[in-house]
Design an enzyme around this catalytic site. Structure first.
Site, PDB file in Angstrom:
ATOM      1  N   HIS A   1      39.796 105.441 130.582  1.00  0.00           N
ATOM      2  CA  HIS A   1      40.075 105.685 129.056  1.00  0.00           C
ATOM      3  C   HIS A   1      40.771 106.899 128.997  1.00  0.00           C
ATOM      4  O   HIS A   1      40.747 107.996 129.813  1.00  0.00           O
ATOM      5  CB  HIS A   1      38.788 105.803 128.218  1.00  0.00           C
ATOM      6  CG  HIS A   1      38.199 104.380 128.019  1.00  0.00           C
ATOM      7  ND1 HIS A   1      37.866 103.817 126.695  1.00  0.00           N
ATOM      8  CD2 HIS A   1      38.174 103.352 128.869  1.00  0.00           C
ATOM      9  CE1 HIS A   1      37.452 102.573 127.127  1.00  0.00           C
ATOM     10  NE2 HIS A   1      37.465 102.246 128.426  1.00  0.00           N
TER      11      HIS A   1
ATOM     12  N   ARG B   1      40.310  91.218 125.356  1.00  0.00           N
ATOM     13  CA  ARG B   1      38.830  91.412 125.263  1.00  0.00           C
ATOM     14  C   ARG B   1      38.188  92.663 124.844  1.00  0.00           C
ATOM     15  O   ARG B   1      38.181  92.866 123.753  1.00  0.00           O
ATOM     16  CB  ARG B   1      38.221  90.755 126.494  1.00  0.00           C
ATOM     17  CG  ARG B   1      36.651  90.182 126.344  1.00  0.00           C
ATOM     18  CD  ARG B   1      35.808  91.506 126.156  1.00  0.00           C
ATOM     19  NE  ARG B   1      35.576  92.259 127.612  1.00  0.00           N
ATOM     20  CZ  ARG B   1      34.915  93.432 127.499  1.00  0.00           C
ATOM     21  NH1 ARG B   1      34.230  93.687 126.442  1.00  0.00           N
ATOM     22  NH2 ARG B   1      34.904  94.150 128.627  1.00  0.00           N
ATOM     23  N   ASP B   2      38.509  93.481 125.855  1.00  0.00           N
ATOM     24  CA  ASP B   2      38.055  94.841 125.576  1.00  0.00           C
ATOM     25  C   ASP B   2      38.893  95.459 124.543  1.00  0.00           C
ATOM     26  O   ASP B   2      38.205  96.259 123.654  1.00  0.00           O
ATOM     27  CB  ASP B   2      38.150  95.652 126.986  1.00  0.00           C
ATOM     28  CG  ASP B   2      37.375  96.993 126.785  1.00  0.00           C
ATOM     29  OD1 ASP B   2      36.319  97.092 125.976  1.00  0.00           O
ATOM     30  OD2 ASP B   2      37.579  97.693 127.701  1.00  0.00           O
TER      31      ASP B   2
ATOM     32  N   CYS C   1      37.671 104.078 121.420  1.00  0.00           N
ATOM     33  CA  CYS C   1      36.541 104.667 122.099  1.00  0.00           C
ATOM     34  C   CYS C   1      35.262 105.214 120.995  1.00  0.00           C
ATOM     35  O   CYS C   1      35.423 105.961 120.286  1.00  0.00           O
ATOM     36  CB  CYS C   1      36.835 105.844 122.726  1.00  0.00           C
ATOM     37  SG  CYS C   1      35.720 106.564 123.946  1.00  0.00           S
TER      38      CYS C   1
ATOM     39  N   HIS D   1      38.869 101.815 135.950  1.00  0.00           N
ATOM     40  CA  HIS D   1      38.966 101.729 134.455  1.00  0.00           C
ATOM     41  C   HIS D   1      39.074 102.791 133.786  1.00  0.00           C
ATOM     42  O   HIS D   1      37.702 103.458 133.540  1.00  0.00           O
ATOM     43  CB  HIS D   1      37.954 100.569 134.107  1.00  0.00           C
ATOM     44  CG  HIS D   1      37.844 100.365 132.708  1.00  0.00           C
ATOM     45  ND1 HIS D   1      38.059  98.992 132.275  1.00  0.00           N
ATOM     46  CD2 HIS D   1      37.956 101.073 131.690  1.00  0.00           C
ATOM     47  CE1 HIS D   1      38.008  98.690 130.995  1.00  0.00           C
ATOM     48  NE2 HIS D   1      37.923  99.993 130.507  1.00  0.00           N
TER      49      HIS D   1
ATOM     50  N   ASN E   1      41.267 102.618 125.749  1.00  0.00           N
ATOM     51  CA  ASN E   1      41.917 102.369 127.306  1.00  0.00           C
ATOM     52  C   ASN E   1      43.241 102.661 127.387  1.00  0.00           C
ATOM     53  O   ASN E   1      44.079 102.738 126.509  1.00  0.00           O
ATOM     54  CB  ASN E   1      41.986 100.645 127.233  1.00  0.00           C
ATOM     55  CG  ASN E   1      40.562 100.132 127.411  1.00  0.00           C
ATOM     56  OD1 ASN E   1      39.927 100.229 128.246  1.00  0.00           O
ATOM     57  ND2 ASN E   1      40.254  99.135 126.355  1.00  0.00           N
TER      58      ASN E   1
END
Length: 306
Positions: A213, A15-16, A244, A211, A253
Site C-alpha cells: 500500500h 475486489r480489494d 486504507c 502487496h 493500494n
C-alpha cells in the site's frame, strides 16, 4: 544485481479496490472493468469476494459478476472465500464459472487478527484448513494473503519471526502461494525485505507476491526491494482503487499504472499495454465520479491532451 526479466501483476481493483466503496457499483460496471483489465494484458484478476453481504454489501453481486465475465484464455480469476459458506457459494455455479483460485487471509499480528476476525492467528488458520482442503480437492488453486507483515495499527512494527510463523501455518494447511502484504502502507524497503526473507523459509520465491500500500509513498520503493530479492509476482490496483481504513485520509493500494510504468522503464516485461490500462482506470474512476489515483495515468493523459 540481477533483477527478474518479467513480472506478473495481479490486479485486485475489482475486489480489494472496490469493496470499501460506499456508493453501489453496478455489476455490469465491475464486469466491464474485468474485461478492460484482461484486454490490457493483465493475466491475473481478483474479481470479487464471497462474504456476507451484511459485512461487505459492495460484494453482494459476486455470483452475478462471475457469471457475467467473458473469460480469456491464460487469465487467472481469483475470489476471496474466508470460510466454507463462502467457498460453497463460489462453486454453486456451473463449473465454467468457478474461480481458478481462492484466497484465504491471515495476519502476522495477533491484535489485528482479534480485531479483524475475532480469533487468534492459529484459530484463523484452523478455520481456513477445511476451505483449503475442499478447494484443492476440486482442482482450485489456493493463495494465502498474509496481512500486516511489516506493521500493524495496534501492535506497531511486526517482527520477521511473526511473518515466518504465519507462513509456516499457511504452508501446513496446504496453501500454495502467499502474498506478503504491507496492509497499512507503513513499510520501508529494509523491513519489506526482512518480511520476504522470513517467508522464503517456507515458500519458494515463485510462490510469493508483494502487496504494498502507498500510504506513505513507499510502495514503488518496496516493490524494488522485493524485486532485488527475486520476487516477480505483485499485486496492485488499477487507478489506485481502495482506501486504507486504518490510516485516515491515506491512499491504499499502489496503482497498477504506476507499477507498470516503473517496470517498463526498467526493461522488465509485464505483458501489459499501459495505454489500455490507463483507459481501464479512467473507465472505473468515471463510474465512481473521481480522478484515477495514479501519477503515471495523470502524466500520460496530460501528454495525450497535448
Amino acid at each position: 544485481m540481477k533483477l527478474p526479466s518479467k513480472v506478473k501483476l495481479i490486479d485486485v481493483g475489482p475486489r480489494d479496490g472496490l469493496q470499501n466503496e460506499k456508493q453501489p457499483v453496478p455489476a455490469d460496471v465491475k464486469i466491464g472493468l474485468v474485461h478492460r483489465l484482461q484486454d490490457a494484458g493483465v493475466h491475473e484478476i481478483e474479481v470479487t469476494s464471497f462474504v456476507s453481504p451484511k459485512w461487505v454489501p459492495q460484494m453482494a453481486d459476486n455470483a452475478e459478476v462471475m457469471h457475467g465475465i467473458q473469460r480469456k484464455p491464460g487469465v487467472r480469476y481469483s475470489v476471496l472465500t474466508p470460510n466454507m459458506k463462502g467457498f460453497e457459494a463460489a462453486i454453486a455455479a456451473p463449473r465454467e464459472e468457478w474461480p481458478d483460485e481462492i484466497v484465504v487471509f491471515g495476519a502476522a499480528s495477533e491484535a489485528f487478527s482479534q480485531k479483524n476476525i475475532n480469533c487468534s492467528i492459529a484459530e484463523s488458520i484452523e478455520r481456513f484448513a477445511p476451505v483449503v482442503e475442499a478447494a484443492r480437492a476440486k482442482g482450485i488453486q489456493v493463495r494465502g494473503a498474509m496481512s500486516c507483515t511489516v506493521g500493524c495499527p495496534y501492535e506497531g512494527d511486526i517482527a520477521p519471526e511473526k511473518v515466518a510463523y504465519l507462513a509456516r501455518l499457511m504452508k501446513g494447511i496446504g496453501v500454495q502461494r502467499v502474498d506478503v502484504a504491507d496492509t497499512i502502507g507503513v513499510g520501508t524497503p529494509r523491513k519489506v525485505r526482512l518480511a520476504i526473507e522470513a517467508t522464503l523459509a517456507q515458500f519458494g520465491v515463485d510462490e510469493i507476491s508483494g502487496h504494498f500500500h502507498d500510504t506513505y509513498g513507499q510502495a514503488l520503493a518496496n516493490t524494488l526491494a522485493a524485486l532485488e530479492v527475486g520476487v516477480w509476482n505483485f499485486q496492485s490496483s488499477v487507478a489506485g482503487l481502495g482506501g486504507c481504513p486504518y490510516a485516515k485520509g491515506a491512499t491504499g493500494n499502489v496503482a497498477t499504472e504506476d507499477v507498470v510504468y516503473m517496470l517498463q522503464g526498467m526493461g522488465i516485461d509485464t505483458g501489459i499495454d499501459l495505454d489500455k490500462l490507463i483507459d481501464a482506470g479512467v473507465y472505473i474512476s468515471e463510474a465512481l465520479g473521481r480522478e484515477p489515483n495514479s501519477r503515471a495515468s495523470k502524466a500520460i493523459r496530460t501528454k495525450r491532451a497535448g
